[in-house]
Write an enzyme that holds these catalytic residues in place. Sequence first.
Site, PDB file in Angstrom:
ATOM      1  CG  HIS A 130      -1.996   1.077   1.172  1.00  0.00           C
ATOM      2  ND1 HIS A 130      -1.977   2.096   1.774  1.00  0.00           N
ATOM      3  CD2 HIS A 130      -3.338   1.130   0.317  1.00  0.00           C
ATOM      4  CE1 HIS A 130      -3.108   2.579   1.340  1.00  0.00           C
ATOM      5  NE2 HIS A 130      -3.877   2.307   0.611  1.00  0.00           N
ATOM      6  CG  HIS A 151      -4.989   6.096  -3.215  1.00  0.00           C
ATOM      7  ND1 HIS A 151      -3.787   5.561  -3.074  1.00  0.00           N
ATOM      8  CD2 HIS A 151      -5.843   5.687  -2.288  1.00  0.00           C
ATOM      9  CE1 HIS A 151      -3.925   4.657  -1.907  1.00  0.00           C
ATOM     10  NE2 HIS A 151      -5.246   4.647  -1.632  1.00  0.00           N
ATOM     11  CG  HIS A 160      -7.784  -0.044  -2.507  1.00  0.00           C
ATOM     12  ND1 HIS A 160      -7.472   0.970  -3.476  1.00  0.00           N
ATOM     13  CD2 HIS A 160      -7.026   0.338  -1.570  1.00  0.00           C
ATOM     14  CE1 HIS A 160      -6.694   2.094  -3.051  1.00  0.00           C
ATOM     15  NE2 HIS A 160      -6.280   1.374  -1.753  1.00  0.00           N
ATOM     16  CG  HIS A 287     -11.798   5.250   1.116  1.00  0.00           C
ATOM     17  ND1 HIS A 287     -10.675   6.197   0.715  1.00  0.00           N
ATOM     18  CD2 HIS A 287     -10.937   4.336   1.567  1.00  0.00           C
ATOM     19  CE1 HIS A 287      -9.549   5.656   0.717  1.00  0.00           C
ATOM     20  NE2 HIS A 287      -9.582   4.535   1.273  1.00  0.00           N
ATOM     21  CG  HIS A 291      -8.383   5.682   5.439  1.00  0.00           C
ATOM     22  ND1 HIS A 291      -7.155   5.028   5.928  1.00  0.00           N
ATOM     23  CD2 HIS A 291      -8.696   5.482   4.211  1.00  0.00           C
ATOM     24  CE1 HIS A 291      -7.224   3.951   4.686  1.00  0.00           C
ATOM     25  NE2 HIS A 291      -8.128   4.122   3.790  1.00  0.00           N
ATOM     26  CG  PHE A 308      -2.492   6.745   1.214  1.00  0.00           C
ATOM     27  CD1 PHE A 308      -3.869   6.346   1.506  1.00  0.00           C
ATOM     28  CD2 PHE A 308      -2.623   7.879   0.235  1.00  0.00           C
ATOM     29  CE1 PHE A 308      -5.135   6.862   1.057  1.00  0.00           C
ATOM     30  CE2 PHE A 308      -3.830   8.389  -0.249  1.00  0.00           C
ATOM     31  CZ  PHE A 308      -5.011   7.835   0.260  1.00  0.00           C
ATOM     32  CG  HIS A 321      -9.791  -0.405   1.196  1.00  0.00           C
ATOM     33  ND1 HIS A 321      -9.865   0.255   0.227  1.00  0.00           N
ATOM     34  CD2 HIS A 321      -9.030   0.318   2.265  1.00  0.00           C
ATOM     35  CE1 HIS A 321      -9.675   1.293   0.151  1.00  0.00           C
ATOM     36  NE2 HIS A 321      -9.145   1.618   1.515  1.00  0.00           N
TER      37      HIS A 321
HETATM   38 CU1  C2O Z   1      -5.371   2.810  -0.686  1.00  0.00          CU
HETATM   39 CU2  C2O Z   1      -8.183   3.515   1.953  1.00  0.00          CU
HETATM   40  O1  C2O Z   1      -6.449   3.555   0.754  1.00  0.00           O
END
Ligand code: C2O
Length: 546
Positions: A130, A151, A160, A287, A291, A308, A321
């Site tokens: 990641h 992203h 993902h 999303h 995070h 990230f 995810h």
């Molecule tokens: Cu690659 Cu939720 O991020």
Amino acid sequence: MATSVTMASGSLLQQMIFTCLSIMFTLLLFAASIGSASPIRVPNLQQCELAMDASVSLPLMTLTLNCCLPIPPQSPRHFSFHKYKSEPRVRQAAHTVSDAYIAKYTRAYELMKALPDDDPRSFHTQAKIHCAFCNFAYRQAGNASVPLQVHFSWLFLPWHRWYLYWHERILQSLLGDPTFALVFWNWDDQRDGGNVMPAMFVPNGTALYDRNRNQNNLPPTLVKLRPNTTGNDSAVVNQNLNDMYQDVVTATTAELFMGGAYRTGTDLTNATVINAPLGGLLENGVHNGIHFWTGNSDLPLIQDMGTFTTAARDPIFYAHHSNVDRLWDKWKYNLPGGPRADHNDTDFLKAKFYFYDENARLVKVKVRDALDNSKLGISYPTVAADELWVNYNPPVMSIGSAVAVARAAGVATMGAAPQNGTIFLGSNLSAIVKNPSSLPPTTAKATVLIIQGLQVTRKSFMSLSAFINLPFADALTDTSSAEYIGTFNIIPTANVKHRHLITNVMFEIGDNMRRIGISHEHEAVITMVVTGVEPVSIEGLLIDYA
Ligand code: C2O
């Protein structure tokens, strides 16, 4: 005489037809060259850049910024459904699984965490994957001056999905159980127990635990899908429902929901309004919100989940995810109005990534093969509480158009880029924007607000919430109403070299305008509320049909 005239005009006509045809042919070739000649390819893993040290000052914590991936001795394999058979398996909601399932899940992560760090299957390497593709460790194949990023564009969902697929395969092989499946964190469920941190990840000392989480957000604290949501639990629930409604239900096009084009050459840090990438509403909204909510906001980059580099060091990441992945299916097959379509641009379908398989070998995969979960053996149960956000009916706060009131209060008009230079947003900014308000073309699926050329330095978390017809909205404004159009969240990066970001932001506003009753007004007031400490600027505002 008459014959020769006819012949002369005939050959003139032929010449014209020929010229037209060759122009058309050249145009077609040109279209093909911009439309299909530059899908993202797998990078050269030998050329890995050590991310620069962020010299994090407060609290004493150093980030490991070496995201370079191990290179197995064997040559990479190409994925095929035949080579990699999958057992059908159901990913269940984390808050609904049995103790036995939690025990098995914990065991799987114990085994993965016990592998040596340089093993491609180890938890350490899994987290690095990641970091590598999200923190610019590699360059784009075919354009070495541009760093690779998965992203902020249409790559987000398929990359993902593949990431979880291989991660899950490795866990299956470590357990010796090909039917083992990840769970999904059902944070969008505002009724049946999904909207807290799932209990299985909470106990200290298990392989599912991560100490770098926001300690104020342990159960029973309700999830906030927008970083600045305030109010009591029932206010939070309604605002969460509206975030889901704005990010998923009214995001009718692939571009709105999944994000826009990212091809070889697309550069996040060096873009213009014309070619700036565009992240989707699901990614930038709820999303990113999760995070932020999960990471420890006392740490400079909100580690682990809030940046990230470290996000995938928290086992909860993969459950987060899984839900994002489930929502992609929900959007595609199960919303009112019938199935919705993914992108079908060949630069999307042919984009390629690297992952490791359960035998620690590199595999090359294509976006095209990730578009149908059933082919990968993955399914999700029906979630009854989805209906709450699918049918959410945001109340209208305002009466009639607010344009005159806004103008009287000194709110200026703003147009599309190029304006006279860049506009700094400060903590909030209202602007009167022209609304096409004509009959939309019959092909139009949505009316969109485009925030053009948004620029930000990704030093810390930043969030922009937007409203329509609510010129005095501020950071405390409740976001459960029809005037709220959505939030764009930026996750900070530890890589100081690539912190500068230029992007376009798009929100669907047709549904909001219909509910408020201002669809046919020639102008609309847009208000942007910014939180965070970095200066944010934009290059223009535009309302258009998509
Ligand atoms: Cu690659 Cu939720 O991020």
